[in-house]
Scaffold this motif. Structure first.
Motif, PDB file in Angstrom:
ATOM      1  N   ALA A 219       0.827  -1.204   0.000  1.00 56.52           N
ATOM      2  CA  ALA A 219       0.000   0.000   0.000  1.00 56.52           C
ATOM      3  C   ALA A 219       0.866   1.260   0.000  1.00 56.52           C
ATOM      4  O   ALA A 219       0.592   2.229  -0.723  1.00 56.52           O
ATOM      5  CB  ALA A 219      -0.932  -0.008   1.213  1.00 56.52           C
ATOM      6  N   ALA A 220       1.916   1.258   0.807  1.00 57.61           N
ATOM      7  CA  ALA A 220       2.804   2.420   0.875  1.00 57.61           C
ATOM      8  C   ALA A 220       3.523   2.639  -0.453  1.00 57.61           C
ATOM      9  O   ALA A 220       3.639   3.772  -0.943  1.00 57.61           O
ATOM     10  CB  ALA A 220       3.815   2.240   2.011  1.00 57.61           C
ATOM     11  N   LEU A 221       4.000   1.557  -1.055  1.00 50.08           N
ATOM     12  CA  LEU A 221       4.669   1.669  -2.352  1.00 50.08           C
ATOM     13  C   LEU A 221       3.695   2.156  -3.422  1.00 50.08           C
ATOM     14  O   LEU A 221       4.068   2.921  -4.321  1.00 50.08           O
ATOM     15  CB  LEU A 221       5.257   0.317  -2.761  1.00 50.08           C
ATOM     16  CG  LEU A 221       6.506  -0.119  -2.019  1.00 50.08           C
ATOM     17  CD1 LEU A 221       6.840  -1.580  -2.351  1.00 50.08           C
ATOM     18  CD2 LEU A 221       7.697   0.772  -2.371  1.00 50.08           C
ATOM     19  N   TRP A 222       2.455   1.707  -3.303  1.00 50.84           N
ATOM     20  CA  TRP A 222       1.448   2.141  -4.266  1.00 50.84           C
ATOM     21  C   TRP A 222       1.242   3.650  -4.179  1.00 50.84           C
ATOM     22  O   TRP A 222       1.193   4.342  -5.204  1.00 50.84           O
ATOM     23  CB  TRP A 222       0.141   1.402  -4.006  1.00 50.84           C
ATOM     24  CG  TRP A 222      -0.870   1.572  -5.098  1.00 50.84           C
ATOM     25  CD1 TRP A 222      -1.064   0.751  -6.172  1.00 50.84           C
ATOM     26  CD2 TRP A 222      -1.807   2.655  -5.243  1.00 50.84           C
ATOM     27  NE1 TRP A 222      -2.070   1.244  -6.976  1.00 50.84           N
ATOM     28  CE2 TRP A 222      -2.544   2.413  -6.427  1.00 50.84           C
ATOM     29  CE3 TRP A 222      -2.099   3.792  -4.509  1.00 50.84           C
ATOM     30  CZ2 TRP A 222      -3.534   3.269  -6.877  1.00 50.84           C
ATOM     31  CZ3 TRP A 222      -3.093   4.647  -4.963  1.00 50.84           C
ATOM     32  CH2 TRP A 222      -3.803   4.383  -6.135  1.00 50.84           C
ATOM     33  N   LEU A 223       1.121   4.127  -2.954  1.00 49.56           N
ATOM     34  CA  LEU A 223       0.938   5.580  -2.774  1.00 49.56           C
ATOM     35  C   LEU A 223       2.141   6.339  -3.311  1.00 49.56           C
ATOM     36  O   LEU A 223       1.998   7.384  -3.965  1.00 49.56           O
ATOM     37  CB  LEU A 223       0.717   5.889  -1.294  1.00 49.56           C
ATOM     38  CG  LEU A 223      -0.684   5.616  -0.757  1.00 49.56           C
ATOM     39  CD1 LEU A 223      -0.708   5.788   0.752  1.00 49.56           C
ATOM     40  CD2 LEU A 223      -1.713   6.513  -1.421  1.00 49.56           C
TER      41      LEU A 223
END
Lengths: 356, 182
Positions: free
Chosen positions: A339-343
């Motif tokens: 999720a963090a990498l996606w953001l």
């Protein structure tokens, strides 16, 4: 309320079987001839909840992808000189082409959502524990194939984004040496990479996906749905309700395809990397921003390797949801990292990762 | 008598079909090159055409069509010439078709048109390609922007979409609400 277990869900009656030994209840003619009686078995009442239908919903969306994909294939030209124009033809001239293409696009995103939710639910329920390890592995295999279908499908646009996707295939193939030689331009002199990616996307990957789906459903039928509670519902009711949710999803995606049609970039210009990928793989893009081209190889590999080893890593007793121990925390960490990498990939500026 | 009344119409029909089939013998187009730069020339030869009857050579792509020239085959049905491809032709995959006077396509040849060579036909690169009928505008440099595509749907298409979406929604809702009835 459609999401609750119906109050009048019947018990699985042995008496019914006694009254109807040849199982002619559902279409004594057609039902018996199609063997639909095989669907009339008992399942836990809990399994009527929508959380137990995420996998089936994924299957419905995959069917829609196959149907729309077959239609698009009638107009698509997989050669580099004709691909972009053929996509433009689909959008502007092919009957219902714009809508069908947008439906294909939104269905692909929908599959990513439902399959992710399904994996998360099954992981939480620890439904990968014995005797369902092979069921889990078949599911992980399907998730990997869906990932490959997403990235190969992106390349077929052959606009700037699609061309950059192809360039990433080539870069990944060169990084991985013998493992990735198929994705390099040097694999064969007889045809460029785009038609081979097209062949993967339209034949090999769907074939493997359907084979694993068959195994997955067979094992679920044989081993039973992993849900709490005594058998107090019928699978056929589960299947009918699931079909309803599937059709509702089709209708919703049809509306989305009209309201938000998918666009197309300009003819590609080689040598530059300026676009971001399809949203399901933005986390890989974010990892590339941090690690360079190796990020696109390591990221998905490590995630699917973790998923594949979960049944071997979780040695805890019992099947209590949430009783994973450290494996549960590792899974949560993987999800939060993605999720963090996606953001990061979505909000950060476009970057050059590979030498194009 | 039955035989006399059926043989004559059948013979006429057969003769008509044969005459239609014979009107356009199986002609072929050949080229020593599979691709040609926009603004360049393509060596082309044809055979088995109807001798003395002019055909038009047309370049047909997925989106565009270019009328190249007319050619009159010799009495033996052959011809050989260099066909000029306009510099405004967009690079892509095309079919070079020979169209007879009655509109029938009598021969086809797959051709790829590639970017004009720099310096040789520089004007073809600098010239704005007219895509106004698609509303796409000129392409001058690499961009992450999407093309402005003009979309339109016929009434029948709207009807089909509405029907499919409506059916899916109605049947789906019914199955969800009344699953236990099945």
């Amino acid at each position: 309320m459609v999401l609750s277990v119906p109050e009048d869900a019947r018990q699985g009656p042995a008496e019914e079987r006694d009254r109807d030994p040849e199982n002619t209840h559902h279409g004594g003619g057609i039902g018996r001839r199609l063997g639909l009686g095989g669907l009339d078995y008992e399942i836990p009442r809990e399994a009527q909840r929508w959380t137990y239908m995420l996998g089936g919903l994924t299957a419905f969306l995959l069917v829609l992808l196959i149907l729309t994909g077959i239609y698009l294939a009638q107009f698509y030209n997989p050669s580099p000189v004709g691909a972009h124009d053929s996509v433009l033809y689909i959008i502007t001239r092919a009957p219902l082409g714009d809508w069908v293409r947008s439906l294909h696009y939104w269905s692909a995103g929908g599959v990513v959502v439902t399959i992710s939710a399904h994996i998360a639910w099954v992981f939480w329920r620890r439904s990968y524990k014995a005797p369902r390890e092979v069921t889990w592995w078949a599911g992980v295999g399907m998730a990997g194939l869906v990932f490959l279908l997403v990235v190969t499908g992106t390349a077929l646009r052959y606009d700037q984004e699609g061309f950059e996707a192809l360039a990433h295939f080539v870069a990944g193939g060169e990084l991985t040496g013998a493992l990735g030689v198929f994705f390099t331009e040097g694999f064969t002199l007889s045809t460029p990479l785009l038609p081979r990616i097209y062949a993967l996307h339209t034949s090999a990957l769907p074939f493997l996906l359907l084979a694993l789906m068959g195994l997955h459903f067979w094992l679920i039928k044989q081993l039973g749905i992993h849900a709490d509670g005594r058998p107090r519902a019928r699978f056929r009711h589960h299947a009918v309700r699931l079909t309803g949710f599937g059709l509702l999803a089709w209708g919703a995606l049809g509306v989305l395809a009209v309201a938000l049609p998918e666009g197309l970039g300009y003819d590609p210009v080689p040598g530059v990397e300026m676009t971001k990928p399809f949203w399901p793989v933005l986390w890989v893009y974010g990892l590339e921003n941090l690690l360079g081209a190796w990020g696109m190889v390591l990221g998905p590999s490590l995630v699917f390797l973790f998923l594949a080893t979960v049944p071997l890593l979780d040695r805890g007793e019992g099947h209590e949801p949430g009783g994973h121990g450290w494996v549960g925390w590792a899974g949560a960490a993987v999800a939060i990292t993605i999720a963090a990498l996606w953001l990061y990939g979505a909000l950060g500026a476009a970057q050059q990762h590979i030498g194009m | 008598m039955r035989r006399d009344t059926t043989v004559r119409p059948s013979a006429i029909l057969l003769a008509l079909l044969l005459s239609i089939g014979a009107a356009h013998p199986e002609a072929t187009l050949r080229s020593s090159r599979g691709e040609v730069p926009a603004g360049g020339s393509l060596p082309l030869s044809g055979e088995k055409f109807t001798g003395g009857e002019s055909v038009r050579l047309v370049l047909r792509g997925a989106l565009d069509e270019y009328d190249l020239r007319a050619v009159r085959p010799a009495e033996d049905g052959t011809f050989a010439l260099d066909v000029e491809v306009p510099g405004t032709v967009r690079p892509g995959s095309y079919r070079l078709v020979a169209v007879a006077g009655d509109g029938d396509v009598v021969a086809t040849l797959e051709v790829s048109v590639v970017q004009a060579l720099a310096g040789e036909h520089a004007s073809a690169i600098e010239e704005t390609v007219d895509l106004s009928k698609q509303g796409t505008g000129p392409v001058a440099h690499a961009t992450a922007e999407e093309m402005p595509i003009e979309r339109s749907r016929a009434g029948l298409e709207w009807g089909l979409i509405g029907l499919l979406v409506g059916l899916a929604g109605a049947i789906g809702l019914s199955l969800v609400l009344h699953a236990e009835r099945f």
